[in-house]
Scaffold this active site. Structure first.
Site, PDB file in Angstrom:
ATOM      1  N   ARG A   1      -8.502   3.904  10.500  1.00 28.79           N
ATOM      2  CA  ARG A   1      -7.911   2.491  10.538  1.00 28.79           C
ATOM      3  C   ARG A   1      -8.900   1.757  11.569  1.00 28.79           C
ATOM      4  NH1 ARG A   1      -1.832   2.771  10.248  1.00 28.79           N
ATOM      5  NH2 ARG A   1      -0.773   1.089  10.882  1.00 28.79           N
TER       6      ARG A   1
ATOM      7  N   LYS B   1       0.797  -1.317  -0.040  1.00 32.72           N
ATOM      8  CA  LYS B   1      -0.035   0.165   0.001  1.00 32.72           C
ATOM      9  C   LYS B   1       0.701   1.304   0.119  1.00 32.72           C
ATOM     10  CE  LYS B   1      -1.415   0.805   4.140  1.00 32.72           C
ATOM     11  NZ  LYS B   1      -0.953   2.180   4.720  1.00 32.72           N
TER      12      LYS B   1
ATOM     13  N   ARG C   1      10.954 -10.441   4.451  1.00 33.27           N
ATOM     14  CA  ARG C   1      11.525  -9.112   4.871  1.00 33.27           C
ATOM     15  C   ARG C   1      12.579  -9.399   5.513  1.00 33.27           C
ATOM     16  NH1 ARG C   1       6.517  -4.905   5.605  1.00 33.27           N
ATOM     17  NH2 ARG C   1       6.497  -5.691   7.843  1.00 33.27           N
TER      18      ARG C   1
ATOM     19  N   ARG D   1      -1.674  -9.296  13.930  1.00 25.46           N
ATOM     20  CA  ARG D   1      -1.801  -7.896  13.265  1.00 25.46           C
ATOM     21  C   ARG D   1      -2.647  -8.238  12.172  1.00 25.46           C
ATOM     22  NH1 ARG D   1       4.148  -7.294  12.569  1.00 25.46           N
ATOM     23  NH2 ARG D   1       3.891  -7.089   9.991  1.00 25.46           N
TER      24      ARG D   1
ATOM     25  N   ARG E   1      12.564  -7.775  11.401  1.00 23.82           N
ATOM     26  CA  ARG E   1      11.982  -6.812  12.140  1.00 23.82           C
ATOM     27  C   ARG E   1      11.366  -7.711  13.337  1.00 23.82           C
ATOM     28  NH1 ARG E   1       7.613  -2.518   9.656  1.00 23.82           N
ATOM     29  NH2 ARG E   1       6.458  -3.781  11.032  1.00 23.82           N
TER      30      ARG E   1
HETATM   31  P1  AMP Z   1       2.303   2.850   9.884  1.00 22.20           P
HETATM   32  O1  AMP Z   1       3.540   3.303   9.377  1.00 22.20           O
HETATM   33  O2  AMP Z   1       0.951   3.139   9.023  1.00 22.20           O
HETATM   34  O3  AMP Z   1       2.472   1.425  10.244  1.00 22.20           O
HETATM   35  O4  AMP Z   1       2.125   3.621  11.210  1.00 22.20           O
HETATM   36  C1  AMP Z   1       2.886   3.390  12.538  1.00 22.20           C
HETATM   37  C2  AMP Z   1       2.445   3.610  13.582  1.00 22.20           C
HETATM   38  O5  AMP Z   1       1.670   4.919  13.894  1.00 22.20           O
HETATM   39  C3  AMP Z   1       1.136   2.457  13.957  1.00 22.20           C
HETATM   40  O6  AMP Z   1       1.815   1.262  14.506  1.00 22.20           O
HETATM   41  C4  AMP Z   1       0.488   3.184  14.933  1.00 22.20           C
HETATM   42  O7  AMP Z   1       1.144   3.214  16.326  1.00 22.20           O
HETATM   43  C5  AMP Z   1       0.549   4.470  14.591  1.00 22.20           C
HETATM   44  N1  AMP Z   1      -0.714   4.935  13.666  1.00 22.20           N
HETATM   45  C6  AMP Z   1      -0.342   5.289  12.369  1.00 22.20           C
HETATM   46  N2  AMP Z   1      -1.441   5.516  12.015  1.00 22.20           N
HETATM   47  C7  AMP Z   1      -2.531   5.377  12.894  1.00 22.20           C
HETATM   48  C8  AMP Z   1      -4.133   5.452  13.036  1.00 22.20           C
HETATM   49  N3  AMP Z   1      -4.926   5.608  11.868  1.00 22.20           N
HETATM   50  N4  AMP Z   1      -4.600   5.204  14.070  1.00 22.20           N
HETATM   51  C9  AMP Z   1      -3.931   4.934  15.070  1.00 22.20           C
HETATM   52  N5  AMP Z   1      -2.575   4.770  15.127  1.00 22.20           N
HETATM   53  C10 AMP Z   1      -1.882   5.026  14.047  1.00 22.20           C
END
Ligand code: AMP
Length: 211
Positions: free
Chosen positions: A89, A14, A123, A167, A156
């Site tokens: 989300r 994505k 990965r 997840r 990771r």
């Molecule tokens: P990502 O890069 O989208 O995987 O986001 C990294 C981290 O940021 C996630 O693991 C959450 O802790 C936080 N995060 C990002 N987007 C959201 C969201 N829409 N709602 C809650 N936490 C978020």
């Protein structure tokens, strides 16, 4: 202006598609995760609030996320389009978003769980310079060694089968209601993400009727 939201499970590609779309059509790529990471790196107050939550792989509270998205979109010059990545989300965030903004389409990057597992478990990251590899699509020349700096490649911490299963289960539980909410008001474009990056991009452009 072209205004999109892109959704898809971690490991579906994505983020890559969001960046490509943004580059090709001069859209602003608004990644909530990137905003949080920037704040953590630059030791802002917001960074201090979210650092531990992110380290644990948990979701940041809805109020805080909504405030960040609202501020970012308030700052945005609406003469330009955007693609919002990583938000909403869950259903609460989706309701907030639907009340506040109109968008042209939701791009749903769809990948079966088995394929996500296959890709994510392959990965590897360089523990020294952070370069990323994939044992299926982008192998290092020498096993477990970074081509760029010679550092050791590692998984990771959260790329193990148990954490990944958690997840995926979380993602499905929270995302299905988001899609249902969006389906009532917005156009949802489902893209099969199992092809190559180019295939997925071509399908996205075509489904969105972009030139
Ligand atoms: P990502 O890069 O989208 O995987 O986001 C990294 C981290 O940021 C996630 O693991 C959450 O802790 C936080 N995060 C990002 N987007 C959201 C969201 N829409 N709602 C809650 N936490 C978020």
């Amino acid at each position: 202006m072209r205004k999109y939201v892109i959704m898809g499970v971690q490991g579906s590609g994505k983020g890559t598609q969001a960046v490509r779309l943004a580059e090709a059509y001069e859209l602003e790529h608004i990644s909530v995760g990137d905003i949080f990471r920037w704040n953590v790196q630059h030791h802002t107050k917001l960074g201090a609030q979210v650092r531990r939550i992110m380290e644990r792989g948990e979701l940041v509270g809805d109020d805080l996320v909504e405030a960040v998205v609202q501020r970012r979109l308030d700052e945005h010059d609406w003469n330009y389009g955007f693609v919002v990545d990583g938000f909403p989300r869950n259903a609460v965030q989706a309701e907030f978003f639907l009340e506040s903004y109109d968008i042209d389409a939701v791009i749903y990057v769809d990948m079966p769980d088995e394929e996500v597992e296959r890709r994510v478990l392959a990965r590897r990251l360089c523990s020294n310079c952070g370069m990323d590899y994939n044992l299926i699509a982008h192998r290092p020349q020498e096993d477990d060694t970074c081509d760029v700096c010679g550092g050791e490649l590692a998984r990771r911490d959260d790329d193990n089968p148990e954490a990944l299963a958690q997840r995926l289960a979380d993602y499905h539980a929270k995302t299905a209601p988001v899609l249902e909410l969006f389906e009532r008001k917005e156009v949802i474009v489902r893209i099969d993400a199992t092809g190559t990056k180019d295939d997925v991009f071509a399908a996205t452009v075509s489904e969105l009727h972009l030139p």
